[in-house]
Design a protein around this motif. Sequence first.
Motif, short mmCIF file in Angstrom:
data_model
loop_
_atom_site.label_atom_id
_atom_site.label_comp_id
_atom_site.label_asym_id
_atom_site.label_seq_id
_atom_site.Cartn_x
_atom_site.Cartn_y
_atom_site.Cartn_z
N THR A 148 0.84 -1.21 0.00
CA THR A 148 0.00 0.00 0.00
C THR A 148 0.87 1.25 0.00
OG1 THR A 148 -1.57 -1.24 1.33
CG2 THR A 148 -1.93 1.13 1.18
N LEU A 149 1.93 1.22 0.81
CA LEU A 149 2.83 2.38 0.88
C LEU A 149 3.53 2.60 -0.46
CD1 LEU A 149 4.50 1.93 4.40
CD2 LEU A 149 2.60 3.42 3.75
N ALA A 150 3.95 1.51 -1.11
CA ALA A 150 4.60 1.62 -2.42
C ALA A 150 3.60 2.19 -3.43
CB ALA A 150 5.10 0.25 -2.87
N ARG A 151 2.34 1.76 -3.35
CA ARG A 151 1.31 2.26 -4.28
C ARG A 151 1.11 3.76 -4.11
NH1 ARG A 151 -1.99 -0.84 -6.73
NH2 ARG A 151 -1.82 -2.51 -5.22
N ILE A 152 1.13 4.23 -2.85
CA ILE A 152 0.96 5.66 -2.58
C ILE A 152 2.14 6.44 -3.18
CG2 ILE A 152 0.96 7.40 -0.72
CD1 ILE A 152 -0.58 5.25 0.98
N LEU A 153 3.33 5.91 -2.96
CA LEU A 153 4.56 6.52 -3.49
C LEU A 153 4.50 6.63 -5.02
CD1 LEU A 153 7.41 7.12 -2.05
CD2 LEU A 153 8.15 5.04 -3.19
N ILE A 154 4.09 5.55 -5.66
CA ILE A 154 4.02 5.51 -7.13
C ILE A 154 2.94 6.47 -7.64
CG2 ILE A 154 3.42 4.02 -9.09
CD1 ILE A 154 4.84 1.71 -7.48
N THR A 155 1.82 6.54 -6.94
CA THR A 155 0.73 7.43 -7.33
C THR A 155 1.18 8.89 -7.23
OG1 THR A 155 -0.83 5.81 -6.49
CG2 THR A 155 -1.71 8.00 -6.91
N GLU A 156 1.94 9.21 -6.18
CA GLU A 156 2.48 10.56 -6.02
C GLU A 156 3.44 10.89 -7.17
OE1 GLU A 156 1.92 13.13 -3.78
OE2 GLU A 156 0.17 11.84 -3.48
N PHE A 157 4.30 9.93 -7.49
CA PHE A 157 5.27 10.12 -8.58
C PHE A 157 4.56 10.33 -9.91
CE2 PHE A 157 7.46 7.92 -12.09
CZ PHE A 157 8.50 8.83 -12.28
N GLY A 212 8.23 16.00 -16.38
CA GLY A 212 9.68 15.90 -16.40
C GLY A 212 10.20 14.63 -17.02
N HIS A 213 11.50 14.54 -17.12
CA HIS A 213 12.14 13.35 -17.67
C HIS A 213 12.68 12.51 -16.53
CE1 HIS A 213 12.89 15.75 -21.61
NE2 HIS A 213 11.64 15.37 -21.48
N PHE A 214 12.05 11.38 -16.31
CA PHE A 214 12.45 10.52 -15.20
C PHE A 214 12.82 9.15 -15.72
CE2 PHE A 214 9.43 13.57 -13.43
CZ PHE A 214 10.09 14.00 -12.30
N ALA A 215 13.53 8.39 -14.89
CA ALA A 215 13.80 6.99 -15.20
C ALA A 215 12.49 6.21 -15.08
CB ALA A 215 14.82 6.43 -14.21
N CYS A 216 12.49 5.02 -15.63
CA CYS A 216 11.32 4.16 -15.50
C CYS A 216 11.15 3.80 -14.02
CB CYS A 216 11.52 2.89 -16.34
SG CYS A 216 10.33 1.60 -15.97
N PRO A 217 9.96 4.06 -13.44
CA PRO A 217 9.79 3.81 -12.00
C PRO A 217 9.86 2.32 -11.63
CG PRO A 217 7.69 4.37 -13.00
CD PRO A 217 8.74 4.59 -14.04
N ARG A 218 9.67 1.46 -12.63
CA ARG A 218 9.66 0.02 -12.32
C ARG A 218 11.08 -0.57 -12.33
NH1 ARG A 218 9.15 -4.87 -14.92
NH2 ARG A 218 7.81 -6.44 -13.96
N CYS A 219 11.86 -0.29 -13.40
CA CYS A 219 13.20 -0.90 -13.50
C CYS A 219 14.31 0.10 -13.15
CB CYS A 219 13.41 -1.46 -14.90
SG CYS A 219 13.48 -0.22 -16.20
N TYR A 229 3.18 5.53 -15.94
CA TYR A 229 3.82 5.05 -17.16
C TYR A 229 5.14 4.37 -16.84
CZ TYR A 229 0.26 7.40 -19.80
OH TYR A 229 -0.96 7.77 -20.32
N ILE A 230 5.43 3.30 -17.57
CA ILE A 230 6.67 2.54 -17.40
C ILE A 230 7.29 2.33 -18.78
CG2 ILE A 230 5.99 1.39 -15.25
CD1 ILE A 230 5.03 -0.99 -16.85
N PRO A 270 5.74 -7.67 -6.95
CA PRO A 270 5.05 -6.71 -6.08
C PRO A 270 5.55 -5.28 -6.31
CG PRO A 270 6.62 -8.00 -4.81
CD PRO A 270 6.61 -8.59 -6.21
N LEU A 271 4.75 -4.30 -5.97
CA LEU A 271 5.15 -2.89 -6.15
C LEU A 271 6.35 -2.54 -5.28
CD1 LEU A 271 1.65 -1.13 -6.20
CD2 LEU A 271 3.07 -1.74 -8.15
N VAL A 272 6.50 -3.23 -4.14
CA VAL A 272 7.65 -2.93 -3.27
C VAL A 272 8.96 -3.28 -3.95
CG1 VAL A 272 6.51 -3.07 -1.02
CG2 VAL A 272 7.40 -5.14 -2.06
N ALA A 273 8.93 -4.12 -4.98
CA ALA A 273 10.15 -4.50 -5.69
C ALA A 273 10.49 -3.52 -6.81
CB ALA A 273 10.00 -5.91 -6.25
N TRP A 274 9.62 -2.55 -7.07
CA TRP A 274 9.91 -1.54 -8.11
C TRP A 274 11.10 -0.69 -7.66
CZ3 TRP A 274 5.61 1.24 -11.27
CH2 TRP A 274 4.74 0.28 -11.83
N ALA A 275 11.86 -0.23 -8.64
CA ALA A 275 13.03 0.61 -8.36
C ALA A 275 12.64 1.84 -7.54
CB ALA A 275 13.68 1.04 -9.67
N ILE A 276 11.53 2.45 -7.87
CA ILE A 276 11.13 3.69 -7.17
C ILE A 276 10.80 3.42 -5.70
CG2 ILE A 276 8.68 3.51 -7.84
CD1 ILE A 276 8.75 6.60 -8.10
#
Length: 139
Positions: free
Chosen positions: A58-67, A74-81, A103-104, A123-129
């Motif tokens: 849930t915390l990872a999902r909140i983080l990803i939603t904020e991102f 902006g130009h960001f790295a892929c949040p997953r890898c 987006y990934i 799982p979302l917790v394993a995403w790079a972000i």
Amino acid sequence: MENKSWTVVYRNRWTNQTVTAAVLAPTLEEATRQARANAEVNGCKNWRIESIEPHEETLARILITEFAKEQEGGHFACPRCGKMAMDTESVTRNALSRRATVYICDACGTEEALEDMLGNRMPLVAWAIAQTPELWRCE
Ligand SMILES: [Zn+2]
């Protein structure tokens, strides 16, 4: 086994309203049993369990939603890898994740499709972000 914290989302079958709650349990099975029992104690026959996930998820999902809100500007790295593999011309030219509204890169989009076929989701917790959130705060 040690207790873990789980996030339970209940949905009311008549009003469609959702409520979020927490339970402590060692396994998903036990968390599900407790969540059902809690709903019954409260006489909530109209609430069904929509989802149960580890609290870290849930915390990872909140983080990803904020991102995701920043992602368009902006130009960001892929949040997953975590690779600089995104199409930078427009963020919407990249793959839309099947796990969260973000987006990934195309390679990750393909991986998620394969995961769904194999029934084995990362799982979302394993995403790079989620692993290095501080790297995403600055461009
Ligand atoms: Zn990627």
